[in-house]
Motif scaffolding. Structure first.
Motif, PDB file in Angstrom:
ATOM      1  N   THR B  80      17.115  56.362  -2.550  1.00 37.48           N
ATOM      2  CA  THR B  80      17.515  56.826  -1.197  1.00 37.48           C
ATOM      3  C   THR B  80      18.137  55.832  -0.664  1.00 37.48           C
ATOM      4  O   THR B  80      17.439  54.492  -0.293  1.00 37.48           O
ATOM      5  CB  THR B  80      16.917  57.154  -0.322  1.00 37.48           C
ATOM      6  OG1 THR B  80      15.736  58.922  -0.897  1.00 37.48           O
ATOM      7  CG2 THR B  80      17.191  58.097   1.163  1.00 37.48           C
ATOM      8  N   PHE B  82      17.727  54.007   3.375  1.00 35.47           N
ATOM      9  CA  PHE B  82      17.428  54.283   4.375  1.00 35.47           C
ATOM     10  C   PHE B  82      18.274  54.539   5.729  1.00 35.47           C
ATOM     11  O   PHE B  82      19.037  53.189   5.368  1.00 35.47           O
ATOM     12  CB  PHE B  82      15.872  54.060   4.827  1.00 35.47           C
ATOM     13  CG  PHE B  82      14.980  55.135   3.761  1.00 35.47           C
ATOM     14  CD1 PHE B  82      14.317  55.908   3.290  1.00 35.47           C
ATOM     15  CD2 PHE B  82      15.156  54.020   2.162  1.00 35.47           C
ATOM     16  CE1 PHE B  82      13.837  56.658   2.485  1.00 35.47           C
ATOM     17  CE2 PHE B  82      14.055  55.156   1.408  1.00 35.47           C
ATOM     18  CZ  PHE B  82      13.139  55.966   1.646  1.00 35.47           C
ATOM     19  N   ASP B  84      17.232  52.947   8.595  1.00 37.72           N
ATOM     20  CA  ASP B  84      16.747  51.117   9.101  1.00 37.72           C
ATOM     21  C   ASP B  84      16.912  50.341   7.246  1.00 37.72           C
ATOM     22  O   ASP B  84      16.202  49.244   7.792  1.00 37.72           O
ATOM     23  CB  ASP B  84      15.322  51.462   9.589  1.00 37.72           C
ATOM     24  CG  ASP B  84      13.902  52.076   8.607  1.00 37.72           C
ATOM     25  OD1 ASP B  84      14.630  52.893   7.471  1.00 37.72           O
ATOM     26  OD2 ASP B  84      12.819  51.922   9.124  1.00 37.72           O
ATOM     27  N   ALA B  86      15.196  49.503   5.550  1.00 44.43           N
ATOM     28  CA  ALA B  86      13.882  49.439   4.777  1.00 44.43           C
ATOM     29  C   ALA B  86      13.572  48.123   3.603  1.00 44.43           C
ATOM     30  O   ALA B  86      13.166  48.499   2.588  1.00 44.43           O
ATOM     31  CB  ALA B  86      12.979  50.740   4.152  1.00 44.43           C
ATOM     32  N   LEU B  87      14.213  47.366   4.069  1.00 46.25           N
ATOM     33  CA  LEU B  87      14.506  46.430   2.890  1.00 46.25           C
ATOM     34  C   LEU B  87      12.953  45.967   2.870  1.00 46.25           C
ATOM     35  O   LEU B  87      12.063  45.524   4.091  1.00 46.25           O
ATOM     36  CB  LEU B  87      15.395  45.083   2.968  1.00 46.25           C
ATOM     37  CG  LEU B  87      17.040  45.804   3.210  1.00 46.25           C
ATOM     38  CD1 LEU B  87      17.946  44.249   3.283  1.00 46.25           C
ATOM     39  CD2 LEU B  87      17.499  45.814   1.763  1.00 46.25           C
ATOM     40  N   PHE B  88      12.562  44.685   1.480  1.00 51.01           N
ATOM     41  CA  PHE B  88      10.541  44.314   2.235  1.00 51.01           C
ATOM     42  C   PHE B  88      11.009  42.790   2.262  1.00 51.01           C
ATOM     43  O   PHE B  88      12.016  42.014   1.612  1.00 51.01           O
ATOM     44  CB  PHE B  88      10.528  44.526   0.545  1.00 51.01           C
ATOM     45  CG  PHE B  88      10.148  46.380  -0.306  1.00 51.01           C
ATOM     46  CD1 PHE B  88      10.758  46.911   0.310  1.00 51.01           C
ATOM     47  CD2 PHE B  88      11.316  46.256  -1.054  1.00 51.01           C
ATOM     48  CE1 PHE B  88      10.131  47.994   0.226  1.00 51.01           C
ATOM     49  CE2 PHE B  88      10.644  46.702  -1.782  1.00 51.01           C
ATOM     50  CZ  PHE B  88      10.741  48.520  -1.713  1.00 51.01           C
ATOM     51  N   PRO B  89      10.627  42.585   4.289  1.00 48.94           N
ATOM     52  CA  PRO B  89      10.940  41.246   4.583  1.00 48.94           C
ATOM     53  C   PRO B  89      10.552  39.683   3.377  1.00 48.94           C
ATOM     54  O   PRO B  89      10.801  39.128   3.990  1.00 48.94           O
ATOM     55  CB  PRO B  89      10.235  41.832   5.728  1.00 48.94           C
ATOM     56  CG  PRO B  89       9.766  43.183   5.566  1.00 48.94           C
ATOM     57  CD  PRO B  89       9.821  43.371   4.541  1.00 48.94           C
ATOM     58  N   ARG B 147      20.412  47.362  -3.895  1.00 50.23           N
ATOM     59  CA  ARG B 147      18.549  48.348  -3.830  1.00 50.23           C
ATOM     60  C   ARG B 147      18.626  49.675  -4.598  1.00 50.23           C
ATOM     61  O   ARG B 147      17.906  49.777  -6.609  1.00 50.23           O
ATOM     62  CB  ARG B 147      17.551  47.889  -3.121  1.00 50.23           C
ATOM     63  CG  ARG B 147      15.837  47.972  -3.782  1.00 50.23           C
ATOM     64  CD  ARG B 147      15.231  47.963  -2.569  1.00 50.23           C
ATOM     65  NE  ARG B 147      15.094  48.444  -1.504  1.00 50.23           N
ATOM     66  CZ  ARG B 147      14.554  49.236  -0.326  1.00 50.23           C
ATOM     67  NH1 ARG B 147      14.195  47.649  -0.022  1.00 50.23           N
ATOM     68  NH2 ARG B 147      15.029  50.177   0.346  1.00 50.23           N
TER      69      ARG B 147
END
Lengths: 279, 333, 255
Positions: B80, B82, B84, B86-89, B147
Motif C-alpha cells: 500500500t 498510504f 500520509d 508513512a515513511l520511516f523518519p 518503497r
C-alpha cells in the motif's frame, strides 16, 4: 481481528502482571493486615476495625493525621502562590532564547539528593546556621527555626515550588498569545485578562501540579523527620514509628490505608481538572 | 508481477453502520482501476479489505485466484502507498525503500541495488542517503511509491496518495504514476475523490456511493454514458432534462422509445449549430473561464449550464437556438 | 511592573539556590561544623568520603538498582503502551487506569505494602526487593510517557511496516523503538534519576546492602558534618551534569 487482540494482550500482559503482583497484591495484603491486631509481639489476623477506631479516637494518632493535612494544605497553597508568578515571569518576561536556561536553572536543585536537600535546610535554619548568624550581626536572635513546623513547610515549599514552576511554565507557554490579545482587544485590562482568561485556561495544569504536590507531600517521611524534629508527628512519621519501635504492622497498615483514603478524597475533589496523562 | 483481484458480494459493517453492501468487482491483471467517490462512500474501506487491514463481515476477496480470508497484510501479494506516506523518519531513503526486502531476508548489497533502481524509477536517482524530512511532499510521495513497489507486489494499493499535494504537482504526479504503472505492469488499485485524477489515471473507474458501486467503466464511458444520476453528477457538471414517456420539453428523445427518465447533457456538449435540437433559449448570464465561456440559459422552465467556445461573446438576454452534440438517456429506476 | 517581575525572579532564584549554595560552600569547610563562619578551604572531606568503603559500595548499589530497574520498567512500559496504542482492546481504559494507579500512591504505602507482602511470602529485604519496588514506581511513568508519544504518525508507519512484511517484533525493533527514541530516552533518564534518589522504599526494603540515600540517611544520625555536605555536593554534581547533558543531547534534538 482476533489475532490483533491476542497480540495486544500479549504486549500489555507483562506490565499488568507486574503491577498486579507487586502493587495490587501487596496492597491487598496490607489491607488484610490492617484488620489484624497485636497480642504481645505477635500479629493475630482477624477482622476487627480496632486499628481504625483507634486512629480516629486516640488523640495522639488523630493529631498526626490533622498535622499532615494542615501541613500539606499549607505547602500546596503556598507553593502554587509562589510558583505561578515565577513561571509566568519566566514565560513572559525572560527572552525566548534564555527561557530554557532560566527554567533549567530554576529546577536544577531539584536534582540534589532528596535526603540531602532537607539536611541543607538544617544548615540554613539551625541555631548556628546561616540565617541566625545573619540575625546575630544585627544583634537579634538566635531564633529556633529548625525542628519546627515552619522548617518542614519551608523545606517542602522549596521542593514543590521547583516542581510547580516546571508544570505551570509548560502550561503557560503552550497557551496561544492570541487569547490574551483577543481579551485585551475586547477591552479587558491586564488584570482582568489574567483573571478571566489566562487563569481559567491554565487551571487544569495548576490543579494537576497541586494534586501531585499534595500526594507527594502528604506521603513524605524524610522532610518532617529531618526538619520537623519530634515536637509533632505527621502521619508518615507515625506509621514508621508504629512499625519500627512497636513492630505494630497492623496499626501501621491501618494508618497507611487512611493515608491512601485521604489521597483518594483529594483525587475525587479535583478529578474534574486533572490531566495526569499530560504530566 | 501482476494478478487479478476478485471481490464477490463483500459486505462490511462498523457497529450498526454498513460501509459496504454486497459489493462485487472483477479487476484484471495489470489493470489500473480507480475507486472514485465522496468521503464515506466505502472506497477506502474496500481498499483496506483488499490490503488485509480489515476483514469483511461477509463475502470473499481473491487475489490471483487465491482466497485472502484470514491472511495478514504482510502475507498478501499487495502493498500500500498510504495517504500520509508513512515513511520511516529515522531511516534513509534507501533504507526506507529496501525495508520490505530486508524483512524478506534479502542481503545488503542486493537491497542497496534494488533501492537505487527503484529510486531511479520514481525519478529520484542518487538520493539513497537522504532522509525523508529533507524532501518535499511530492518527493516523499515518490519514495512511498518506490518503497511499495520494491517488493514487487502483484497488486499495488494507493490510498489517496496525491491528496496532500497542490493541484499543479498533482497533475504532474498523475502523468508519472500512469507511466510507472505501464512500465512495471502491476495491477494498481487507486482511491481518490478527484474525478479528474480518476480520468487521468484509470483504465476503468469504479464510482462508489453509500457503500455501493454506482457506475463502472472506462473514463469515456463513465463520463459520457453514466449509468446512474450519482455518477453523472459526480463526474462533473451535467444538465438533467426530465423525459416523460419518450418526450422531453423540446420533443421526442432519440433512443428513449416510450420510457421515462432523464436526458443527460454535459455543458460542453451544448452548442448553437449542430446535433440534437433543444429549441430556443434565453441567455441569463455568462463569464469567461479561460478555456471556454461558461453561461446559463433558460430553456422553458429549465435552467441549463453551457460551455460556449472561447471566442464567443454572448450577451445576457440574447436568444439562441441550442443543440446537443452528445447526450445520453438514463431510464428512471 | 517590569522591575517588580525581575526582583521577584531574583528572589525566587535566591530561595531555590540558597540551600544548595550553603551545602556546597561548607563542603569545603576547614573545620568540624558546616556552619558559618567559613574557616578556610579544604578538600579533606572529599578525600574522606571517597575512601569510605561503605559509601562507595552504596553508590555502586544505587547505580545498579537504578539502571536495572529502569531498564525493566521501560521495557514493560513500552510494550504495554504499544499494545494499548495499536489496537482497541476490550477493557483498555481499565488497564490504562491500573497501570497508571501506582503514580497516585505514596511511596510509603508502596514500600510498606511490598514489605508486608514480601514478609508473608518469605522474600528477604535486599537490593532485588528494592529494585522490584522501583520498577513499580517507574512503570507508570515509562508507560505514560511512551503512550503519550505514540501518535498517528507512528501508527501509520507501523502499519506500513507490517504491510511490507515485518513481524510484530520487527515492527517494534525497527520502527516503533527508533521513532520513539527521544521519549524512550526521556523516560529512562527520569526513571534512573527517581530510582537513584529514592529513599523510603529502599529504606524499608534493604537491610545489609543499602543504596546511597539510605547510607546518607545513616550519616545524618551523627549530626551536622562537612562530610555529609561533601557527599551531598558530589551527588548534586553527578545529577546536575547528567541533567545538563540530557538537556543538551536528548531534548535539544528536536528538528
Amino acid at each position: 481481528m482476533r489475532r490483533e487482540i491476542r497480540l495486544g494482550w500479549g504486549l500489555v500482559a507483562p506490565a499488568l502482571l507486574w503491577t498486579a503482583a507487586f502493587f495490587v497484591l501487596p496492597f491487598a495484603a496490607m489491607l488484610a493486615l490492617s484488620f489484624a491486631h497485636m497480642e504481645g509481639r505477635a500479629v493475630v489476623q482477624g477482622f476487627d476495625a480496632g486499628n481504625y477506631i483507634r486512629a480516629f479516637t486516640d488523640w495522639s494518632q488523630l493529631k498526626a493525621l490533622i498535622n499532615s493535612v494542615e501541613i500539606t494544605a499549607t505547602v500546596t497553597v503556598v507553593s502554587v502562590l509562589l510558583a505561578w508568578p515565577l513561571a509566568a515571569t519566566i514565560a513572559w518576561r525572560v527572552p525566548a532564547r534564555w527561557q530554557r536556561l532560566a527554567l533549567l536553572m530554576a529546577v536544577l536543585p531539584f536534582w540534589t539528593s532528596y535526603v540531602v536537600r532537607s539536611y541543607s535546610w538544617l544548615l540554613v535554619l539551625g541555631k548556628t546556621g546561616v540565617v541566625n548568624r545573619g540575625f546575630a550581626l544585627l544583634g537579634l536572635g538566635p531564633f529556633e527555626m529548625a525542628s519546627t513546623r515552619f522548617a518542614t513547610v519551608l523545606g517542602f515549599t522549596h521542593f514543590f515550588v521547583m516542581l510547580l514552576t516546571l508544570t505551570i511554565y509548560a502550561n503557560l507557554v503552550q497557551l496561544s498569545p492570541n487569547y490574551a490579545r483577543a481579551a485585551q482587544d475586547l477591552g479587558a485590562s491586564r488584570l482582568r485578562t489574567l483573571w478571566h482568561v489566562i487563569l481559567p485556561l491554565t487551571l487544569p495544569g495548576i490543579v494537576t501540579g497541586a494534586f501531585v504536590t499534595f500526594v507527594l507531600c502528604i506521603g513524605d517521611y524524610v522532610t518532617p523527620q529531618i526538619l520537623g524534629g519530634n515536637n509533632e508527628l505527621t502521619l508518615p512519621q507515625l506509621i514508621m514509628l508504629q512499625m519500627g519501635r512497636g513492630g505494630n504492622f497492623p496499626m501501621a497498615s491501618a494508618l497507611s490505608v487512611i493515608l491512601m483514603a485521604v489521597v483518594t478524597l483529594a483525587y475525587g475533589a479535583c478529578a474534574k481538572w486533572l490531566r495526569l496523562d499530560r504530566l | 508481477m501482476t494478478a487479478s483481484v476478485t471481490i464477490s458480494r463483500v459486505t462490511q459493517t462498523y457497529g450498526a453502520a454498513t460501509a459496504l453492501h454486497e459489493v462485487s468487482l472483477q479487476i484484471e491483471p495489470g489493470e489500473f482501476v480507480v475507486l472514485l467517490g465522496p468521503s464515506g462512500c466505502g472506497k477506502t474501506t474496500l481498499l483496506n479489505l483488499i490490503g488485509g487491514f480489515a476483514q469483511p463481515a461477509s463475502g470473499e476477496i481473491l487475489i490471483g485466484g487465491r482466497d485472502m480470508a484470514g491472511i495478514a497484510p504482510a502475507a498478501r501479494p499487495t502493498t500500500t502507498v498510504f495517504q500520509d506516506y508513512a515513511l520511516f523518519p529515522h531511516m534513509t531513503l534507501a533504507e526506507n525503500v529496501a525495508f520490505g526486502l530486508r524483512m524478506r531476508g534479502v542481503g545488503k548489497a542486493a537491497r542497496r541495488a534494488k533501492a537505487a533502481e527503484m529510486l531511479a524509477l520514481v525519478g529520484l536517482p542518487g538520493r539513497e542517503d537522504r532522509r525523508p524530512h529533507e524532501l518535499s511532499g511530492g518527493q516523499r510521495q515518490r519514495v512511498a511509491l518506490a518503497r511499495a513497489l520494491a517488493v514487487s507486489p502483484e497488486v499495488l494499493l494507493l490510498d489517496e496518495p496525491l491528496g496532500a499535494l497542490d493541484l499543479k504537482l498533482r497533475r504532474q504526479m498523475q502523468d508519472e504514476l500512469k507511466a510507472i504503472q505501464r512500465k512495471v505492469g502491476t495491477t494498481f488499485v487507486h482511491v481518490t475523490h478527484d474525478q479528474e485524477e480518476a480520468m487521468a489515471l484509470a483504465d476503468r473507474i469504479v464510482v462508489m456511493s453509500e457503500g455501493r458501486i454506482a457506475d463502472i467503466g472506462p473514463p469515456r464511458e463513465v463520463y459520457l454514458q453514466p449509468k446512474s444520476l450519482f455518477s453523472a453528477a459526480f463526474m462533473g457538471e451535467i444538465n438533467q432534462l426530465p423525459v416523460t414517456r419518450g418526450q422531453a420539453g423540446f420533443g421526442p428523445v432519440p433512443g428513449a422509445g416510450t420510457r421515462s427518465g432523464m436526458l443527460l447533457i454535459r455543458p460542453e456538449a451544448i452548442n448553437t449549430s449542430q446535433g440534437l435540437p433543444l429549441g430556443e433559449a434565453v441567455l441569463t448570464d455568462a463569464a469567461f473561464f479561460g478555456t471556454h465561456v461558461r453561461a446559463h440559459a433558460r430553456l422553458g422552465a429549465l435552467a441549463l449550464v453551457l460551455h460556449l467556445p472561447q471566442g464567443s461573446d454572448p450577451r445576457p438576454g440574447e436568444t439562441m437556438t441550442l443543440f446537443a452534440s452528445a447526450h445520453s438517456f438514463l431510464e428512471a429506476s | 511592573m517590569k522591575l517588580l517581575a525581575w526582583i521577584y525572579l531574583a528572589l525566587g532564584y535566591a530561595f531555590i539556590f540558597l540551600p544548595v549554595v550553603v551545602l556546597v560552600v561548607f563542603s569545603f569547610q576547614d573545620g568540624r561544623l558546616p556552619v558559618p563562619p567559613f574557616q578556610g578551604f579544604t578538600l579533606k572531606w572529599y578525600a574522606q568520603i571517597t575512601s569510605d568503603g561503605a559509601l562507595m559500595t552504596a553508590l555502586g548499589n544505587s547505580a545498579l538498582v537504578a539502571f536495572l530497574s529502569s531498564a525493566v520498567a521501560l521495557t514493560l512500559g513500552f510494550l504495554a503502551a504499544h499494545g494499548l496504542a495499536r489496537a482497541v482492546l476490550p477493557g483498555s481504559v481499565l488497564m490504562r487506569g491500573m497501570l497508571i494507579a501506582p503514580m497516585t500512591v505514596s511511596y510509603l504505602i508502596i514500600g510498606l505494602g511490598l514489605l508486608t507482602f514480601f514478609n508473608r511470602i518469605g522474600v528477604k529485604p535486599s537490593l532485588l526487593a528494592t529494585g522490584i519496588g522501583h520498577v513499580v514506581i517507574n512503570l507508570p511513568l515509562c508507560f505514560a510517557i511512551c503512550y503519550a508519544a505514540m501518535g498517528d504518525h507512528q501508527r501509520s508507519a507501523e502499519r506500513a511496516a507490517r504491510d511490507l512484511g515485518a513481524s510484530e517484533a520487527q515492527v517494534l525493533w525497527h520502527i516503533s523503538a527508533p521513532m520513539l527514541a527521544p521519549a524512550l530516552g526521556a523516560a529512562f533518564f527520569l526513571s534512573v534519576t527517581f530510582s537513584w534518589d529514592e529513599f523510603l522504599i529502599a529504606f524499608l526494603l534493604t537491610r545489609f546492602d543499602v543504596t546511597l540515600p539510605v547510607e546518607i540517611w545513616s550519616m545524618l544520625r551523627s549530626g551536622l558534618s562537612p562530610a555529609t555536605n561533601a557527599v551531598g555536593s558530589l551527588v548534586f554534581l553527578i545529577s546536575a551534569s547528567v541533567v545538563v547533558l540530557a538537556e543538551i543531547f536528548l531534548l535539544r534534538r528536536k528538528p
